[in-house]
Design an enzyme around this catalytic site. Structure first.
Site, PDB file in Angstrom:
ATOM      1  N   CYS A 128     -24.110  53.646  47.508  1.00 45.64           N
ATOM      2  CA  CYS A 128     -24.665  53.815  46.156  1.00 45.64           C
ATOM      3  C   CYS A 128     -25.550  55.056  46.031  1.00 45.64           C
ATOM      4  O   CYS A 128     -25.901  55.453  44.920  1.00 45.64           O
ATOM      5  CB  CYS A 128     -25.434  52.569  45.748  1.00 45.64           C
ATOM      6  SG  CYS A 128     -24.421  51.092  45.835  1.00 45.64           S
ATOM      7  N   HIS A 147     -30.000  54.494  40.026  1.00 48.53           N
ATOM      8  CA  HIS A 147     -28.787  53.744  40.336  1.00 48.53           C
ATOM      9  C   HIS A 147     -28.853  52.391  39.624  1.00 48.53           C
ATOM     10  O   HIS A 147     -29.869  51.709  39.667  1.00 48.53           O
ATOM     11  CB  HIS A 147     -28.684  53.566  41.855  1.00 48.53           C
ATOM     12  CG  HIS A 147     -27.645  52.596  42.266  1.00 48.53           C
ATOM     13  ND1 HIS A 147     -26.364  52.614  41.747  1.00 48.53           N
ATOM     14  CD2 HIS A 147     -27.681  51.544  43.139  1.00 48.53           C
ATOM     15  CE1 HIS A 147     -25.665  51.638  42.283  1.00 48.53           C
ATOM     16  NE2 HIS A 147     -26.435  50.971  43.123  1.00 48.53           N
ATOM     17  N   ASN A 158     -22.834  47.167  38.645  1.00 49.94           N
ATOM     18  CA  ASN A 158     -23.169  48.178  39.650  1.00 49.94           C
ATOM     19  C   ASN A 158     -21.871  48.853  40.091  1.00 49.94           C
ATOM     20  O   ASN A 158     -21.021  48.226  40.724  1.00 49.94           O
ATOM     21  CB  ASN A 158     -23.861  47.466  40.823  1.00 49.94           C
ATOM     22  CG  ASN A 158     -24.151  48.388  41.998  1.00 49.94           C
ATOM     23  OD1 ASN A 158     -23.677  49.516  42.046  1.00 49.94           O
ATOM     24  ND2 ASN A 158     -24.925  47.890  42.947  1.00 49.94           N
TER      25      ASN A 158
HETATM   26  N1  COA Z   1     -25.191  32.037  39.653  1.00 49.85           N
HETATM   27  C1  COA Z   1     -26.039  31.001  39.665  1.00 49.85           C
HETATM   28  N2  COA Z   1     -26.902  30.769  40.665  1.00 49.85           N
HETATM   29  C2  COA Z   1     -26.900  31.625  41.705  1.00 49.85           C
HETATM   30  C3  COA Z   1     -26.034  32.733  41.753  1.00 49.85           C
HETATM   31  C4  COA Z   1     -25.144  32.909  40.679  1.00 49.85           C
HETATM   32  N3  COA Z   1     -24.282  33.936  40.629  1.00 49.85           N
HETATM   33  N4  COA Z   1     -26.265  33.422  42.896  1.00 49.85           N
HETATM   34  C5  COA Z   1     -27.242  32.774  43.537  1.00 49.85           C
HETATM   35  N5  COA Z   1     -27.627  31.683  42.832  1.00 49.85           N
HETATM   36  C6  COA Z   1     -28.663  30.710  43.144  1.00 49.85           C
HETATM   37  C7  COA Z   1     -28.993  30.682  44.621  1.00 49.85           C
HETATM   38  O1  COA Z   1     -28.118  29.808  45.305  1.00 49.85           O
HETATM   39  C8  COA Z   1     -30.415  30.182  44.604  1.00 49.85           C
HETATM   40  O2  COA Z   1     -30.395  28.777  44.419  1.00 49.85           O
HETATM   41  P1  COA Z   1     -31.494  27.844  45.153  1.00 49.85           P
HETATM   42  O3  COA Z   1     -32.813  28.285  44.589  1.00 49.85           O
HETATM   43  O4  COA Z   1     -31.089  26.474  44.714  1.00 49.85           O
HETATM   44  O5  COA Z   1     -31.347  28.110  46.607  1.00 49.85           O
HETATM   45  C9  COA Z   1     -31.007  30.775  43.335  1.00 49.85           C
HETATM   46  O6  COA Z   1     -29.879  31.123  42.512  1.00 49.85           O
HETATM   47  C10 COA Z   1     -31.844  32.011  43.588  1.00 49.85           C
HETATM   48  O7  COA Z   1     -31.116  32.859  44.482  1.00 49.85           O
HETATM   49  P2  COA Z   1     -31.687  34.241  44.963  1.00 49.85           P
HETATM   50  O8  COA Z   1     -30.712  34.837  45.924  1.00 49.85           O
HETATM   51  O9  COA Z   1     -33.110  34.074  45.401  1.00 49.85           O
HETATM   52  O10 COA Z   1     -31.668  35.042  43.591  1.00 49.85           O
HETATM   53  P3  COA Z   1     -32.305  36.425  43.280  1.00 49.85           P
HETATM   54  O11 COA Z   1     -33.262  36.297  42.172  1.00 49.85           O
HETATM   55  O12 COA Z   1     -32.745  37.151  44.523  1.00 49.85           O
HETATM   56  O13 COA Z   1     -31.058  37.207  42.693  1.00 49.85           O
HETATM   57  C11 COA Z   1     -29.510  38.917  43.348  1.00 49.85           C
HETATM   58  C12 COA Z   1     -29.928  37.463  43.519  1.00 49.85           C
HETATM   59  C13 COA Z   1     -28.327  39.183  44.248  1.00 49.85           C
HETATM   60  C14 COA Z   1     -29.137  39.129  41.893  1.00 49.85           C
HETATM   61  C15 COA Z   1     -30.719  39.830  43.708  1.00 49.85           C
HETATM   62  O14 COA Z   1     -31.224  39.443  44.954  1.00 49.85           O
HETATM   63  C16 COA Z   1     -30.349  41.286  43.753  1.00 49.85           C
HETATM   64  O15 COA Z   1     -29.967  41.873  42.748  1.00 49.85           O
HETATM   65  N6  COA Z   1     -30.518  41.923  44.920  1.00 49.85           N
HETATM   66  C17 COA Z   1     -30.199  43.342  45.066  1.00 49.85           C
HETATM   67  C18 COA Z   1     -28.717  43.483  45.210  1.00 49.85           C
HETATM   68  C19 COA Z   1     -28.269  44.899  45.057  1.00 49.85           C
HETATM   69  O16 COA Z   1     -28.846  45.675  44.333  1.00 49.85           O
HETATM   70  N7  COA Z   1     -27.191  45.238  45.764  1.00 49.85           N
HETATM   71  C20 COA Z   1     -26.578  46.500  45.680  1.00 49.85           C
HETATM   72  C21 COA Z   1     -27.370  47.542  46.315  1.00 49.85           C
HETATM   73  S1  COA Z   1     -26.699  49.106  46.053  1.00 49.85           S
END
Ligand code: COA
Length: 321
Positions: A112, A248, A278
């Protein structure tokens, strides 16, 4: 010599999948996705819309915007992690498709952060007086690398391409700060399907994008403001001298957090991940093209581009429009 962007272009696949469509594929819902990421829909490339096809279309649009003929291009750089072929390079495919017969071509893999690294490479060649007209492209078909049964990743990504024509000139301002942090690389990976260990299991989980979302989030919100501050300090500039921070487009919450940490108005951080998700190396040039086409960028204005991603890699570039 300094390279200045004198034309931009992009290509967006025709088909879009909204969050409701994804909720039919995995256990998720529109509200969760919008709240946690800002993504509403993402565009998905068809079989004909390969990475090199989208890259070439974006390049053609950027060349038209720059009023530059394909045979005047000296160098084509394509940043991508999702080429349809390992060889020849996507940039050579673009050369063929656009008729840039005089160009030297190579690809850059910095995930990215790829567009930023490729732009720096263009600037280095221009600064040395080696090339004058460079086409820098970010192009991705991430839908081929996404596991559409894995809800924590599939909601985030989309396909598309963006391009910029960078032309050598006597005036202008360009500066950059980049880093790679290979020791942290395991939080965001995708193994090649052409490996002996996957002969038996060509669709093993490792051959799709795998991510520790929380770790990537923490990395992004700490390192992106840090690298932007370092860049501004190095150039003796204040944030209020920057018209836009083109980040990004990974997650709207990351963008908001970066703005807050920099104590800058969120209005200076344009976003479009709601429409595209993304698109990795394509996200910055697609957003830059949107701003350019809307007439938001005026000659002389400073803009900071900043990215982060697999590698781990991160960096920021200060450009003068
Ligand atoms: N839909 C519904 N629930 C979901 C889900 C989805 N698509 N994905 C995860 N969950 C649930 C999880 O299981 C978790 O449940 P629990 O609390 O019962 O265990 C809860 O939602 C929270 O999960 P978490 O992983 O803590 O969510 P988050 O707020 O960190 O969001 C991302 C997840 C992936 C959106 C976030 O971490 C993110 O954007 N990270 C950066 C990723 C990124 O930028 N990648 C590319 C880099 S170039």
């Amino acid at each position: 010599m300094i390279g200045r962007i004198c034309g931009t272009g992009s290509y967006i696949p025709k088909v879009a999948w909204d969050n409701n469509k994804l909720s039919e594929m995995v256990d998720t819902n529109d509200e969760w996705i919008q709240e946690r990421t800002g993504v509403v829909r993402r565009h998905i490339a068809s079989g004909e819309e390969t990475t090199s096809y989208m890259a070439a279309e974006a390049a053609k649009a950027a060349l038209a915007d720059a009023s530059l003929a394909p045979d005047e291009v000296d160098l084509i750089l394509v940043a991508t992690i999702s080429p349809e072929r390992i060889m020849p390079s996507t940039s050579c495919e673009v050369q063929k498709k656009i008729g840039a017969v005089n160009a030297t071509c190579m690809d850059v893999n910095a995930a990215c952060t790829g567009f930023i690294f490729a732009l720096n490479t263009a600037q280095a060649f221009i600064g040395q007086g080696i090339y004058k007209n460079v086409v820098v492209i970010g192009a991705e078909s991430l839908s081929n690398l996404v596991n559409w049964q894995e809800r924590s990743t599939c909601i985030l990504f989309g396909d598309g391409a963006g391009a910029a024509v960078v032309r050598a000139g006597e005036t202008g301002h360009y500066a950059q700060v980049t880093y790679s942090a290979g020791n942290g690389g395991n939080v965001l990976t995708c193994s090649s399907r052409n490996q002996k260990q996957f002969e038996e299991q060509p669709k093993a989980a490792e051959t799709y994008m795998q991510m520790d979302g929380r770790e990537v989030f923490k990395f992004a919100v700490s390192k992106v403001p840090e690298v932007i501050r370092e860049l501004l300090d190095r150039e003796g500039m204040q944030p209020d001298e920057v018209k836009y921070f083109v980040l990004h487009q990974a997650n709207e919450r990351i963008v908001r957090s970066v703005a807050k940490r920099l104590k800058e108005d969120i209005g200076k951080f344009p976003v479009n991940m709601g429409e595209y998700g993304n698109t990795s190396s394509a996200s910055i040039p697609i957003l830059l093209d949107e701003l350019n086409k809307k007439g938001e960028l005026r000659a002389g204005e400073h803009v900071i581009l900043a990215g982060f991603g697999a590698g781990l890699s991160y960096g920021a570039s200060l450009i003068q429009w």
